[in-house]
Design an enzyme around this catalytic site. Structure first.
Site, PDB file in Angstrom:
ATOM      1  N   ASP A 242      -1.294  -7.134 -10.627  1.00 41.88           N
ATOM      2  CA  ASP A 242      -1.992  -6.380 -11.103  1.00 41.88           C
ATOM      3  C   ASP A 242      -2.413  -5.001 -11.638  1.00 41.88           C
ATOM      4  OD1 ASP A 242      -4.073  -6.414 -13.418  1.00 41.88           O
ATOM      5  OD2 ASP A 242      -5.031  -8.228 -12.033  1.00 41.88           O
TER       6      ASP A 242
ATOM      7  N   ASP B 130       0.316  -1.126   0.262  1.00 33.97           N
ATOM      8  CA  ASP B 130       0.043  -0.251   0.141  1.00 33.97           C
ATOM      9  C   ASP B 130       0.923   1.603   0.030  1.00 33.97           C
ATOM     10  OD1 ASP B 130       0.750  -1.626   2.065  1.00 33.97           O
ATOM     11  OD2 ASP B 130      -1.371  -0.531   3.938  1.00 33.97           O
TER      12      ASP B 130
END
Ligand code: NAP
Length: 487
Positions: free
Chosen positions: A238, A214
């Protein structure tokens, strides 16, 4: 490596694909032809046209046969039509040929304005391409609770980590970041982190950093120029790689390679953009740069550099740019843009630094399926996932009674990962599925299958169970994590 034809050329399977695919692929083929690279094409079908014929995989046998022979593919995007055809033809290809590394480079393009222009973004996302949540192993545990298995193997981690370091070396890059969510998923995401830390010392010339994924997303938006190579698990990759495509001007500029053991599939990151299909307006750069990656894979470094330099030179000149950059009312046609690059073959950009590439040393890992051999192992207990409409406390008391005479004791019950029994004093919203954790009363024992079956039979007298997991210890270390709130 590649299949060599009678005329001494390298035979490549080309799949024009759906939507804008044929236009983009045509641009790349014209450039490779113009530069005189010794390539011959074997054109094969996959995608929408194949689904329409009723073939569920979207990839016919002739195409698979061709790839088995050539081992190298240049492909356009393939649609996953809704309504007919169950599976994505892309995923079929990636899985069938176990292309474990998805390589997605992005770099700032001259005269392609973005909020980041002038900051010199030039990075590669190396995404693990076959494991993780994308193994697609899903079950409904109860009518209202779904499960996806996130499988990460030590072997898969070694391959992708070594690939990332080798890629950094081949491209003269000095830093590799490993982005994981190992703070939460200590065993699965943690395995990539641990593997990365174990292998990094073999590459003392490259700086190795771990970053929580993150924060990686945050840093990519804030200061993307700090990154050179980011290696990460399938789903993280992805998402991060779509983010990185946007940093440099969008999908029209984002190439990719899917690399396996002696097999490689090159394609743009973008899809078939159906609204632009057949209009001769789309940006073929992503497919052209994918073809450049293919040429390097085939050791055709000079042809690759000539095409890349001509493309960068054309953008530097700034006269001929496609609609995604300057607006579709003013943009050059796809064919005009390709003509301009062909006319500039032999020229070099003056402002953009040109990278020197060397052949990449693909990692060799043992084919032995037993990749990790512990010295000791034992089964210390079992997690049983049950379906019930009971609240935690009556459930706990019932289970304690059911297992009173069993070799297992109830350690705790959790709801979606958080302990609810013995009660913690907090209130969480429960559903119709719980995990009951049982440990052997004999703390040094090794549970047998017969003992586990007997436990399930006891539970089954009052409860419906859907799923079990053995709690194993390898070399003395627990092979399972604790629930939130478990002591
Ligand atoms: P998409 O085809 O990538 O298109 C999304 C948008 O990106 C387009 O509308 C366009 O933006 C822009 N774009 C994409 N490629 C471009 C190019 N070469 N030049 C200029 N602009 C470009 O994504 P999608 O609409 O979500 O997917 C369409 C189909 O493609 C689906 O069936 C999907 O399954 C498939 N797909 C296949 C692959 C693959 O084969 N590897 C990958 C992704 C998706 P604007 O609208 O802003 O102009």
């Amino acid at each position: 490596m590649p299949y060599i034809t009678e005329s001494g050329k390298k035979l490549i399977t080309v799949i024009p694909g759906d939507g804008i695919g044929p236009e983009c692929v045509e641009s790349a083929l014209r450039l490779i032809e113009a530069v005189g690279a010794p390539i011959e094409w074997e054109t094969r079908e996959a995608g929408a046209s194949v689904f329409k014929k009723g073939l569920e995989t979207g990839v016919p046998e002739e195409t698979i046969e061709s790839i088995r022979k050539t081992r190298v593919v240049l492909k356009g995007p393939l649609e996953t039509p809704v309504g007919y055809g169950e599976k994505s033809a892309n995923v079929t290809l990636r899985k069938l040929f176990e292309t474990y590394a998805n390589v997605r480079p992005v770099r700032e393009m001259p005269n392609v304005p973005t909020p980041y222009s002038g900051r010199g973004i030039d990075l590669v996302v190396v995404r693990e391409n076959v494991e993780d949540l994308y193994a697609g192993i899903e079950h409904m545990q109860t009518p209202g609770v779904a499960q996806t298995l996130k499988l990460i193997s030590r072997k898969g981690c070694e391959k992708i980590v070594r690939f990332a370091f080798e890629l950094a070396r081949a491209e003269g890059r000095k830093k590799v970041h490993c982005a994981t969510k190992s703070n939460i998923m200590k065993l699965s995401e943690g395995m990539l982190k641990r593997t990365f830390e174990a292998i990094a010392p073999e590459y003392p010339d490259i700086e190795a950093n771990h970053i929580i994924v993150d924060n990686c997303a945050h840093q990519l938006v804030k200061r993307p120029e700090q990154f050179e190579v980011i290696v990460t698990t399938n789903m993280n990759g992805d998402i991060l790689s779509d983010l990185t495509s946007a940093l440099i001007g969008g999908l029209g500029f984002a190439p990719s390679a899917n690399i396996g053991n002696g097999i490689a599939i090159f394609e743009a990151v973008h899809g078939s953009a159906p609204k632009y299909a057949g209009k001769n307006v789309i940006n073929p750069t992503a497919v052209i740069l994918s073809a450049v990656m293919m040429l390097r894979y085939l050791d055709e470094f000079e042809a690759a550099a000539t095409i890349e330099n001509a493309l960068l030179y054309t953008l530097e000149e700034g006269q001929v740019r496609t609609g995604d950059v300057v607006g579709y009312d003013q943009g050059a046609k796809t064919t005009e843009y390709t003509d301009a690059i062909i006319a500039n073959l032999g020229k070099k950009p003056t402002q953009v630094p040109v990278r020197e590439y060397r052949p990449i040393k693909l990692p060799e890992v043992s084919p032995d399926p037993v990749f990790v051999r512990p010295t000791t192992r034992r089964v210390v207990g079992v997690d049983v996932f049950v379906e019930t409409d009971l609240m935690p406390e009556p459930l706990g008391q019932m289970v304690e009674t059911l297992v009173a005479e069993s070799p297992f004791r109830l350690k705790m019950i959790s709801s979606r990962g958080t302990r609810v029994y013995p009660p913690t004093g907090t209130q969480i919203d429960v559903v119709d599925q719980y995990r009951c954790r049982f440990l052997l009363r004999d703390g040094s024992g090794d549970a047998t299958d017969a003992q586990i079956v007997e436990l399930l039979q006891r539970l089954n007298t009052r409860l419906r169970w859907a799923h079990i997991e053995k709690l194993q210890e390898f070399d003395g270390a627990p092979g399972y994590t604790k629930a939130q709130g478990e002591d």
